[in-house]
Design an enzyme around this catalytic site. Structure first.
Site, PDB file in Angstrom:
ATOM      1  N   SER A 104       0.766  -1.187   0.018  1.00  9.26           N
ATOM      2  CA  SER A 104      -0.144  -0.064  -0.197  1.00  9.26           C
ATOM      3  C   SER A 104       0.767   1.343  -0.086  1.00  9.26           C
ATOM      4  O   SER A 104       1.539   1.471  -0.863  1.00  9.26           O
ATOM      5  CB  SER A 104      -0.990  -0.095   1.303  1.00  9.26           C
ATOM      6  OG  SER A 104      -1.781   0.763   0.715  1.00  9.26           O
ATOM      7  N   ASP A 109      -5.912  -4.166  -2.314  1.00 12.30           N
ATOM      8  CA  ASP A 109      -4.982  -3.622  -1.344  1.00 12.30           C
ATOM      9  C   ASP A 109      -4.155  -4.790  -0.879  1.00 12.30           C
ATOM     10  O   ASP A 109      -4.799  -5.597  -0.445  1.00 12.30           O
ATOM     11  CB  ASP A 109      -5.613  -2.786  -0.316  1.00 12.30           C
ATOM     12  CG  ASP A 109      -4.765  -2.081   0.679  1.00 12.30           C
ATOM     13  OD1 ASP A 109      -3.773  -2.472   0.619  1.00 12.30           O
ATOM     14  OD2 ASP A 109      -5.338  -1.170   1.412  1.00 12.30           O
TER      15      ASP A 109
END
Length: 460
Positions: free
Chosen positions: A90, A276
């Site tokens: 991320s 993610d």
């Protein structure tokens, strides 16, 4: 009322249309661009993992890199010069990818060129807009048109993995989550070989966007499988991955093998949807465990060359995650449904992080033991060649160390202030600078880093 709500949801879903992000990866080529081979042998390896957390994580990770620049190593170098591997998730992937493209000197411009940019300028937030609701049901409020393009245009400026391969080190693994198979998907050559695709031509911005694609807020990044273009056979066989007996990794082995088989089978579909990386593991450590299982060698994912010659490795786990939040316990009422949903996601991510780190430490000890056993079983002529290069070489002379740096390493008042910084893609300059300074100080205070730096200087 419930019927009306259900009908509205079904109508929105029907109007949603197809995926918002079309694949940008290309089929495998006969002669892919290869990573620049190592021209020198290093006895010292520093490896890093960068957690997620938006610009908060990106800035803190950058501070850690600058902290390593301050720590001396051997031969007039510093520990930043010894960084050979980074696995990231991320927000931490922004820093890792930029370092992989621009190196130690290029990082000096990272604050002004990246961290001070507004990554939220074109993002959609409102759920009161019917068009945004349709986008939500189509896969996410935001897609390439306003998120990936910011990364492509402003941060990475069209760079591909071929640009990263021109540097001998560090090797960068940008981690996303395979939403269908519930596995980490690291952007490295072996993962793209599995889907018969060419990593070198793939935009770095797309990999980072996949690593940051928070479900619902960002549409998944899509990859296409090209089994008809395969240049290499399947790297992992059923017998080698799963084995004849069950162990504590059996279910993970089975899941990995199922995904690998489906990567080469168009009957299961041609597309992989990535979200993610923090959903799988917000520290980026699970992909190392997956690779060790699939490679099934004593040293992988370290190369055979490095495993034979190295003497020491420090693995620094950089955690920019927030501590406990909310004040649910102050009254009987509440929290709201939104607060419960947010807390549930945060709880799942945090608990997974704790477990992944707890498992990672003994895995590293076993990794070190396996390399020692392998080195000591090398043919005598290979050992003689290694001693010719380094008269002090001994097969058992290898040491791995793991340490973790986080906001919790700092004074309590500073930790509280850092935890209050939100997970955003736009932060004021004072918060950016506070995070950078915190990362630097966390390295200076960390005993594991200090011991490693001292031992390298002493030649131990």
């Amino acid at each position: 009322m419930r019927v009306l709500l259900l009908c509205t949801c079904l109508w929105l879903a029907a109007c949603a249309g197809g995926p918002l992000n079309t694949p940008k990866n290309k089929p495998a080529v006969a002669e892919p661009v290869a990573r620049e081979p190592q021209s020198a042998v290093s006895e010292t390896i520093v490896a890093l993992s960068f957690s997620g957390g938006g610009l908060r994580a990106a800035a803190f990770s950058y501070g850690v890199l600058e902290g390593l620049r301050d720590q001396p190593s051997a031969d007039g170098h510093n520990l930043l010069d010894d960084v050979s591997f980074i696995t990231s998730v991320s927000g931490g992937s922004i820093t890792a990818a930029y370092f992989g493209l621009h190196g130690t000197e290029g990082m000096r411009e990272f604050r002004d060129k990246v961290l001070m940019r507004d990554g939220e300028a074109g993002l959609r937030f409102s759920l009161l807009n019917p068009n945004n609701l349709r986008r939500l049901f189509a896969g996410g409020l935001n897609d390439r048109s306003n998120f990936n393009d910011w990364l492509e245009r402003d941060v990475f400026q069209g760079a591909t993995f071929a640009d990263m391969f021109r540097h001998q080190k560090p090797v960068i693994w940008i981690n996303a989550s395979n939403a269908q198979y519930r596995l980490a998907f690291p952007f490295h050559e072996r993962a793209f070989d599995a889907i018969c695709s060419d990593l070198a031509s793939f935009p770095v911005s797309e990999a980072v966007a996949a690593s940051m694609a928070v479900p619902l807020f960002f549409a998944p990044v899509v990859l296409e499988k090209f089994p008809e273009s395969c240049q290499k056979p399947m790297a992992a066989s059923s017998d080698r991955v799963v084995g004849p007996e069950r162990d504590d990794q059996h279910r993970l082995r089975v899941a990995l093998l199922r995904a690998l088989k489906d990567f080469r089978d168009t009957r299961t579909g041609r597309y992989i949807k990535l979200v993610d990386g923090g959903i799988t593991d917000n520290l980026g450590l699970v992909s190392i465990l997956q690779s060790r299982i699939l490679l099934n060698t004593p040293y992988g994912p370290i190369s055979e060359h490095d495993a034979a010659n190295m003497r020491r490795m420090l693995f620094v786990v950089v955690d920019a995650g927030q501590g406990p939040s909310g004040d649910f316990g102050r009254e009987v009422a509440g929290p709201s449904g939104l607060d419960v949903a947010t807390a549930a996601v945060d709880t799942a991510i945090e608990s997974t992080m704790r477990m992944s780190y707890a498992y990672f430490v003994p895995m590293v000890r076993n990794w070190e033991r396996d390399i020692v056993t392998w080195r000591c079983s090398l043919p005598e002529e290979r050992k003689a060649a290694l001693r010719a290069w380094n008269p002090d070489w001994r097969c058992e002379d290898i040491k791995f160390a793991v340490t973790q740096v986080s906001f919790g390493d700092l004074p309590e008042a500073e930790e509280v202030a850092l935890n209050a910084i939100p997970t955003r893609l736009k932060l004021p300059a004072d918060q950016i600078d506070a995070l950078i300074a915190a990362g630097r100080r966390a390295v200076q205070r960390d005993r594991g880093v200090q011991r490693f730096s001292a031992s390298v200087q002493r030649g131990e």
